[in-house]
Design a protein around this motif. Structure first.
Motif, PDB file in Angstrom:
ATOM      1  N   HIS A 299      -4.321   6.533  -3.708  1.00 33.87           N
ATOM      2  CA  HIS A 299      -3.950   5.303  -3.001  1.00 33.87           C
ATOM      3  C   HIS A 299      -3.774   4.168  -3.994  1.00 33.87           C
ATOM      4  CE1 HIS A 299      -5.347   1.550  -0.652  1.00 33.87           C
ATOM      5  NE2 HIS A 299      -4.068   1.742  -0.385  1.00 33.87           N
TER       6      HIS A 299
ATOM      7  N   ARG B  95      -9.963   6.269   1.513  1.00 33.86           N
ATOM      8  CA  ARG B  95     -11.137   6.406   0.646  1.00 33.86           C
ATOM      9  C   ARG B  95     -11.936   7.643   1.022  1.00 33.86           C
ATOM     10  NH1 ARG B  95     -11.005   0.797   1.267  1.00 33.86           N
ATOM     11  NH2 ARG B  95     -12.446   0.863   3.027  1.00 33.86           N
ATOM     12  N   THR B  96     -11.983   7.950   2.322  1.00 31.62           N
ATOM     13  CA  THR B  96     -12.641   9.173   2.788  1.00 31.62           C
ATOM     14  C   THR B  96     -11.758   9.833   3.827  1.00 31.62           C
ATOM     15  OG1 THR B  96     -13.857   7.990   4.528  1.00 31.62           O
ATOM     16  CG2 THR B  96     -14.947   8.233   2.386  1.00 31.62           C
ATOM     17  N   TRP B  97     -11.892  11.162   3.940  1.00 30.37           N
ATOM     18  CA  TRP B  97     -11.108  11.941   4.896  1.00 30.37           C
ATOM     19  C   TRP B  97     -12.026  12.824   5.715  1.00 30.37           C
ATOM     20  CZ3 TRP B  97      -5.867  11.369   5.587  1.00 30.37           C
ATOM     21  CH2 TRP B  97      -5.212  10.578   4.635  1.00 30.37           C
TER      22      TRP B  97
ATOM     23  N   ASP C  26       0.821  -1.212   0.000  1.00 33.72           N
ATOM     24  CA  ASP C  26       0.000   0.000   0.000  1.00 33.72           C
ATOM     25  C   ASP C  26       0.853   1.259   0.000  1.00 33.72           C
ATOM     26  OD1 ASP C  26      -3.090  -0.641   0.502  1.00 33.72           O
ATOM     27  OD2 ASP C  26      -1.880  -2.138   1.553  1.00 33.72           O
TER      28      ASP C  26
ATOM     29  N   THR D 104      -8.074   9.692   8.224  1.00 31.85           N
ATOM     30  CA  THR D 104      -8.827   8.645   7.549  1.00 31.85           C
ATOM     31  C   THR D 104      -8.748   7.357   8.342  1.00 31.85           C
ATOM     32  OG1 THR D 104      -9.098   7.376   5.485  1.00 31.85           O
ATOM     33  CG2 THR D 104      -6.857   7.949   6.129  1.00 31.85           C
ATOM     34  N   GLY D 105      -9.806   6.568   8.290  1.00 37.24           N
ATOM     35  CA  GLY D 105      -9.828   5.251   8.913  1.00 37.24           C
ATOM     36  C   GLY D 105     -10.155   4.160   7.936  1.00 37.24           C
ATOM     37  N   ASP D 106     -10.152   4.497   6.629  1.00 36.20           N
ATOM     38  CA  ASP D 106     -10.506   3.516   5.604  1.00 36.20           C
ATOM     39  C   ASP D 106      -9.519   3.517   4.437  1.00 36.20           C
ATOM     40  OD1 ASP D 106     -11.152   5.877   4.318  1.00 36.20           O
ATOM     41  OD2 ASP D 106     -13.320   5.526   4.311  1.00 36.20           O
ATOM     42  N   ALA D 107      -8.242   3.646   4.766  1.00 35.12           N
ATOM     43  CA  ALA D 107      -7.156   3.591   3.772  1.00 35.12           C
ATOM     44  C   ALA D 107      -7.142   4.774   2.824  1.00 35.12           C
ATOM     45  CB  ALA D 107      -7.202   2.283   2.978  1.00 35.12           C
TER      46      ALA D 107
ATOM     47  N   THR E 107      -4.876   1.206   7.006  1.00 35.98           N
ATOM     48  CA  THR E 107      -6.170   1.876   7.020  1.00 35.98           C
ATOM     49  C   THR E 107      -6.162   3.225   7.719  1.00 35.98           C
ATOM     50  OG1 THR E 107      -6.829   0.646   8.995  1.00 35.98           O
ATOM     51  CG2 THR E 107      -7.468  -0.278   6.868  1.00 35.98           C
ATOM     52  N   HIS E 108      -5.349   3.409   8.758  1.00 39.05           N
ATOM     53  CA  HIS E 108      -5.408   4.616   9.575  1.00 39.05           C
ATOM     54  C   HIS E 108      -4.295   5.585   9.190  1.00 39.05           C
ATOM     55  CE1 HIS E 108      -7.494   1.533  11.979  1.00 39.05           C
ATOM     56  NE2 HIS E 108      -8.262   2.539  12.346  1.00 39.05           N
TER      57      HIS E 108
END
Length: 358
Positions: free
Chosen positions: A220, A280-282, A205, A275-278, A253-254
């Motif tokens: 990402h 995808r959202t901030w 990643d 972010t907590g989903d790699a 993810t974090h």
């Protein structure tokens, strides 16, 4: 070392990060010395160090202006100038180090000013392993997944970010195909401010930070740079001086993003996101740093504590990036922490510091 010995060591190291965060978060009474903070080390140079690679408590590398590369093997008590011969006209902005002997440094700039050098003997000798020959390319940052696999990124060429890949520890480099790279926004680019516009976590990643366009975005890739997804951050953009300048991920993810507007006379609201989903959202930080920040790092073995640095100070979060509090007003451009409980920062006028108790 026995398994029990390893367990005890991991517990000890894990407590180091938590204890350091508590010490940093404890305000000093009037006239008292803070419980913990940055301690400047003597570098003997006025170079600006935007590239920093902390290996452990004793070993760290710094790369900066005027082709300068420094290395310490005694925790910063002394620094050795190990600059590549003839590199005085180059601007080093990133360094990735594997140990006290092996390191890779990136010089930025248009055309042939963008270069990569590698050493295997602690900087006694260097090999130039890449020189950019495309006048449209401008390389900004570099990251390694392990001792062999790494990437470097250039500002957009033909409307897409260019990714350089190595599979042999930086000895050779190949430009990756761009079919899986989303189109860049008009005016969008990366910021070579802290060596953290391209960061990785785990074996595959990697994330790329942008600014300058209509939105400050984070790209990402989960396959070492072959294909990418893109998301808008909450950090303001819309100007060549604004965007995401630094990223840090404690796992796949974090993550944290910091930035703002690097101009001294301009405010930088919403200068941090989480972010907590790699990626995808901030989410915007509820209480962000008060000014532009260029570098960010998680404290060792902590799930909630991190540091952000910039020309006007250092900020601490103890809740995973939701709120930040200024703990130091010294100028630093980048920050890096190690698994054995050490944190380092570097910046202008030869400033390199270690974090610790007074």
């Amino acid at each position: 070392m026995t398994s029990m010995g390893k367990t005890r060591r991991m517990i000890s190291v894990g407590l180091t990060g938590a204890a350091l965060a508590m010490a940093l978060a404890s305000p000093a009474q009037a006239g008292e010395t803070p419980a913990a903070g940055w301690h400047l080390t003597p570098t003997g140079t006025d170079a600006r160090f935007r590239g920093l690679a902390a290996v452990d408590r004793k070993v760290a590398w710094a790369a900066g202006s005027k082709g300068t590369v420094l290395r310490t093997g005694d925790g910063g008590r002394t620094w050795r100038d190990v600059s590549p011969p003839g590199a005085g006209g180059l601007e080093f902005r990133d360094v990735e180090a594997f140990d006290a002997r092996r390191a890779v440094v990136l010089a930025i700039g248009e055309g042939e000013a963008s270069r990569v050098f590698r050493t295997e003997d602690g900087g006694v000798s260097w090999t130039e392993s890449f020189r950019n020959t495309d006048p449209r390319a401008f390389y900004d940052c570099m990251t390694f997944f392990d001792h062999r696999h790494g990437l470097a990124m250039s500002d957009p060429v033909d409307g897409k970010y260019r990714i350089l890949s190595t599979r042999d520890g930086g000895r050779s480099w190949t430009v990756l195909p761009d079919e899986g790279m989303p189109a860049a926004l008009p005016g969008e680019a990366g910021f070579a401010a802290s060596g953290q516009c391209l960061v990785s976590s785990g074996p595959r990643d990697v994330w790329l930070a942008t600014g300058g366009g209509a939105a400050a975005r984070v790209l990402h890739s989960a396959d070492r740079g072959l294909t990418w997804t893109v998301a808008e951050s909450t950090i303001p953009a819309g100007d060549p001086a604004r965007g995401v300048f630094g990223l840090a991920f404690r796992d796949r993810t974090h993550g944290l993003a910091v930035g703002g507007d690097y101009r001294k006379d301009q405010p930088s609201p919403r200068a941090a996101a989480v972010t907590g989903d790699a990626g995808r959202t901030w989410r915007q930080a509820a209480a962000p740093p008060p000014a532009y920040r260029s570098g960010v790092a998680w404290l060792p073995h902590s799930r909630s504590a991190a540091l952000a640095v910039g020309p006007t100070g250092t900020d601490l979060t103890t809740d995973g990036g939701r709120t930040w509090r200024t703990i130091d007003t010294g100028s630093y451009d980048t920050v890096d922490c190690t698994r054995d409980g050490s944190c380092w920062a570097s910046g202008e006028k030869g400033r390199i510091a270690r974090l610790g108790r007074a």
